[in-house]
Design an enzyme around this catalytic site. Structure first.
Site, PDB file in Angstrom:
ATOM      1  N   ASP A 262       0.863  -1.186   0.000  1.00  0.00           N
ATOM      2  CA  ASP A 262       0.000   0.000   0.000  1.00  0.00           C
ATOM      3  C   ASP A 262       0.903   1.242   0.000  1.00  0.00           C
ATOM      4  O   ASP A 262       2.007   1.177  -0.534  1.00  0.00           O
ATOM      5  CB  ASP A 262      -0.953  -0.052   1.206  1.00  0.00           C
ATOM      6  CG  ASP A 262      -2.248   0.712   0.946  1.00  0.00           C
ATOM      7  OD1 ASP A 262      -2.168   1.877   0.550  1.00  0.00           O
ATOM      8  OD2 ASP A 262      -3.340   0.144   1.123  1.00  0.00           O
TER       9      ASP A 262
ATOM     10  N   HIS B  64       2.039   1.902  -3.240  1.00  0.00           N
ATOM     11  CA  HIS B  64       1.092   2.834  -3.860  1.00  0.00           C
ATOM     12  C   HIS B  64       1.605   4.272  -3.838  1.00  0.00           C
ATOM     13  O   HIS B  64       0.843   5.204  -4.013  1.00  0.00           O
ATOM     14  CB  HIS B  64      -0.270   2.744  -3.176  1.00  0.00           C
ATOM     15  CG  HIS B  64      -0.926   1.407  -3.333  1.00  0.00           C
ATOM     16  ND1 HIS B  64      -2.188   1.118  -2.861  1.00  0.00           N
ATOM     17  CD2 HIS B  64      -0.498   0.265  -3.924  1.00  0.00           C
ATOM     18  CE1 HIS B  64      -2.498  -0.145  -3.145  1.00  0.00           C
ATOM     19  NE2 HIS B  64      -1.485  -0.679  -3.783  1.00  0.00           N
TER      20      HIS B  64
END
Ligand SMILES: *[C@@H]1O[C@H](CO)[C@@H](O)[C@H](O)[C@H]1NC(C)=O
Ligand SMILES: *[C@@H]1O[C@H](CO)[C@@H](O)[C@H](O)[C@H]1NC(C)=O
Ligand SMILES: *[C@@H]1O[C@H](CO)[C@@H](O)[C@H](O)[C@H]1NC(C)=O
Ligand SMILES: *[C@@H]1O[C@H](CO)[C@@H](O)[C@H](O)[C@H]1NC(C)=O
Ligand SMILES: *[C@@H]1O[C@H](CO)[C@@H](O)[C@H](O)[C@H]1NC(C)=O
Ligand SMILES: *[C@@H]1O[C@H](CO)[C@@H](O)[C@H](O)[C@H]1NC(C)=O
Length: 475
Positions: A280, A303
């Site tokens: 993430d 991310h």
């Protein structure tokens, strides 16, 4: 040679007596002395095989060539509390939580203490809270490995919020060449999901964060490695004056929600010279954060570095004074991103992303005021107001879209500046999407590649002033 046997035997005998006397004196003194463990284990030879690490008389200091220093005359009293001296086995199987808790309590009460997690040992630790206030300059020296419970079922149901919880600690340092292993793979496995859903009555599907720092100030974390967390690797909430330097965070690209460093209600943070790869956001900056400086970070997989998501369920979000610079992003989903939910209020102000080198990043520059984790979210008029965002020297390759700035109709983004943006498709087949700017006001400065970036932003910016007025006094 034979002639010398008798005198040498007597000599050895005398030596043994001396050693015995010195030892018993030390040990009696030690029992009456709060700092016994630091002294007794400073010179301890680890792994000498007696397997019994319960605190108590330890003869090894006597084999050291110099006697243990006396604290009275020690100019810099550094007290070392080795977790092995508090009953830890360090075999990766026995639950060493009680030993860690006991060692923490002892170290916490001593001035300038070091709590030592020695190398070449693995300590299985159940969810634990290491709480202050402690005496100043406490150091947690992690040279060995800390292991989280290995399966979902071996976590106690009542403590799924986090694994290691540092609470109310000031002037504290974590350092060392060791590893904190969240053993999260079982938590990431989709086939385990129905089981995980049942684990927590209050928050179904809850997974633990590896390290959490709560209401803590002036904390330094350096050199260590944090891997495979079930959820966030490190989370700071309601904290301040945090310095993170030269750490490594690592979990697989497909491990869900495993943020690298997650900040919430935390001010004055420096995150530097570290490698973060996870499933993430490498760094996630949430509401209540200000004066955050993130620099010299390599991010990927992951991310990217994100502000938000902010304003979920119509909440107030306030984020300001963020500097992100000298970053290398490789194979990440996003690069420099701000994401807000529709319906939130508050503001994001004074944000600078600069000197970011991207390589095969899906969307390097992104503002998304329509963030939604479902198929569809309801359109709402309110939005977290975004202003004063600078993107400077964002250079490299993208795989889907170079820029995606989607701001709200009612609360447009203002003063978004694009300076020296040079983005090329990673491969010939990819990167087909055009630059997109929706309701985004600001200026752009060459060089700008692709050239569509040049006419992406809306120039000017007096029209929206009345619309954003209501947000001015929220934060
Ligand atoms: C932290 O250290 C500073 C500077 O040495 C000192 O002024 C402050 O009282 C310390 N705080 C705590 C809670 O020990
Ligand atoms: C922060 O903590 C360190 C010890 O960990 C101490 O030396 C320093 O004085 C503290 N700084 C402040 C501003 O409290
Ligand atoms: C996921 O869980 C299934 C069933 O429990 C197991 O067979 C599989 O090996 C697990 N995969 C991973 C990556 O842990
Ligand atoms: C960074 O941390 C590693 C251990 O993970 C250590 O070996 C190295 O010396 C550290 N580098 C600096 C500059 O402190
Ligand atoms: C913007 O944030 C930076 C970093 O915290 C700070 O140094 C600067 O003063 C801020 N600028 C304004 C106008 O507030
Ligand atoms: C919500 O707003 C977006 C952006 O303005 C628009 O494209 C979309 O059609 C709207 N959806 C609904 C259901 O009104």
């Amino acid at each position: 040679m034979k002639k010398n046997k008798k005198p040498s035997l007597i000599f050895v005998l005398i030596l043994v007596i001396i050693i015995f006397v010195v030892c018993s004196t030390l040990s009696v003194e030690g029992r009456n002395n709060h700092h016994k463990n630091s002294r007794a284990h400073k010179h301890r030879k680890r792994g000498n095989g007696n397997g019994n690490n319960v605190p108590g008389p330890d003869h090894s200091p006597c084999s050291a060539p110099t006697p243990a220093p006396s604290h009275g005359s020690d100019p810099t009293p550094s007290r070392v509390f080795d977790v092995l001296s508090f009953g830890a086995k360090g075999d990766g199987v026995f639950d060493d939580s009680k030993a860690l808790q006991a060692a923490w309590k002892a170290a916490c009460m001593a001035d300038s203490a070091t709590l030592k997690i020695p190398s070449n040992f693995k300590f299985l630790i159940s969810p634990i809270t290491l709480q202050g206030p402690c005496m100043p300059k406490l150091v947690l020296q992690i040279d060995g490995t800390l292991l989280a419970p290995p399966t979902v079922g071996s976590w106690p149901k009542s403590s799924l919020f986090q694994w290691i919880n540092f609470k109310w600690i000031h002037n504290f340092t974590i350092q060392g060449i060791g590893t904190i292993d969240g053993q999260g793979s079982a938590w990431w496995n989709l086939s385990q999901l129905p089981y995980i859903q049942k684990r927590s009555k209050h928050i179904p599907g809850m997974k633990p964060t590896a390290l959490r720092f709560y209401e803590s100030y002036n904390v330094t974390v350096r050199d260590i490695k944090i891997i495979n967390s079930p959820l966030c690797h490190m989370k700071f909430d309601d904290s301040g004056s945090i310095n993170i330097d030269n750490i490594t965070i690592s979990s697989p690209e497909d491990s869900p929600n495993t943020d690298g460093i997650h900040l919430q209600n935390t001010k004055d943070v420096e995150i530097q010279h570290s490698n973060i790869g996870c499933g993430d956001d490498c760094v996630s900056i949430q509401t209540g954060c200000s004066n955050i400086h993130v620099h010299h970070i390599s991010c990927g997989p992951g991310h990217g570095i994100s502000l938000g998501s902010l304003g979920k369920d119509k909440t107030v979000a306030c984020v300001k004074d963020i500097v992100v610079e000298n970053i290398i992003m490789q194979d990440t989903l996003y690069g420099a991103r701000i994401k807000t939910w529709q319906g939130g209020i508050g503001s994001v102000k004074n944000v600078s992303f600069s000197k970011i080198q991207v390589s095969n990043v899906k969307v390097p520059i992104m503002i998304d005021q329509f963030y939604c984790d479902k198929k569809k979210c309801k359109n709402q008029t309110d939005a977290v107001a975004i202003s004063g965002v600078k993107y400077n020297q964002i250079i490299g390759t993208y795989s889907a879209q170079p820029i995606h700035l989607a701001c709200s109709n009612n609360v447009p983004c203002k003063n978004v500046d694009l300076i020296d943006i040079q983005l090329a498709p990673f491969s010939k087949s990819g990167g087909s999407q055009q630059a997109l700017c929706l309701n985004t006001y600001g200026k752009s400065y060459a060089p700008l590649v692709p050239s569509s970036i040049d006419y992406c932003l809306r120039k000017g910016g007096t029209a929206y002033n009345s619309l954003t007025r209501s947000h001015k006094y929220t934060c």
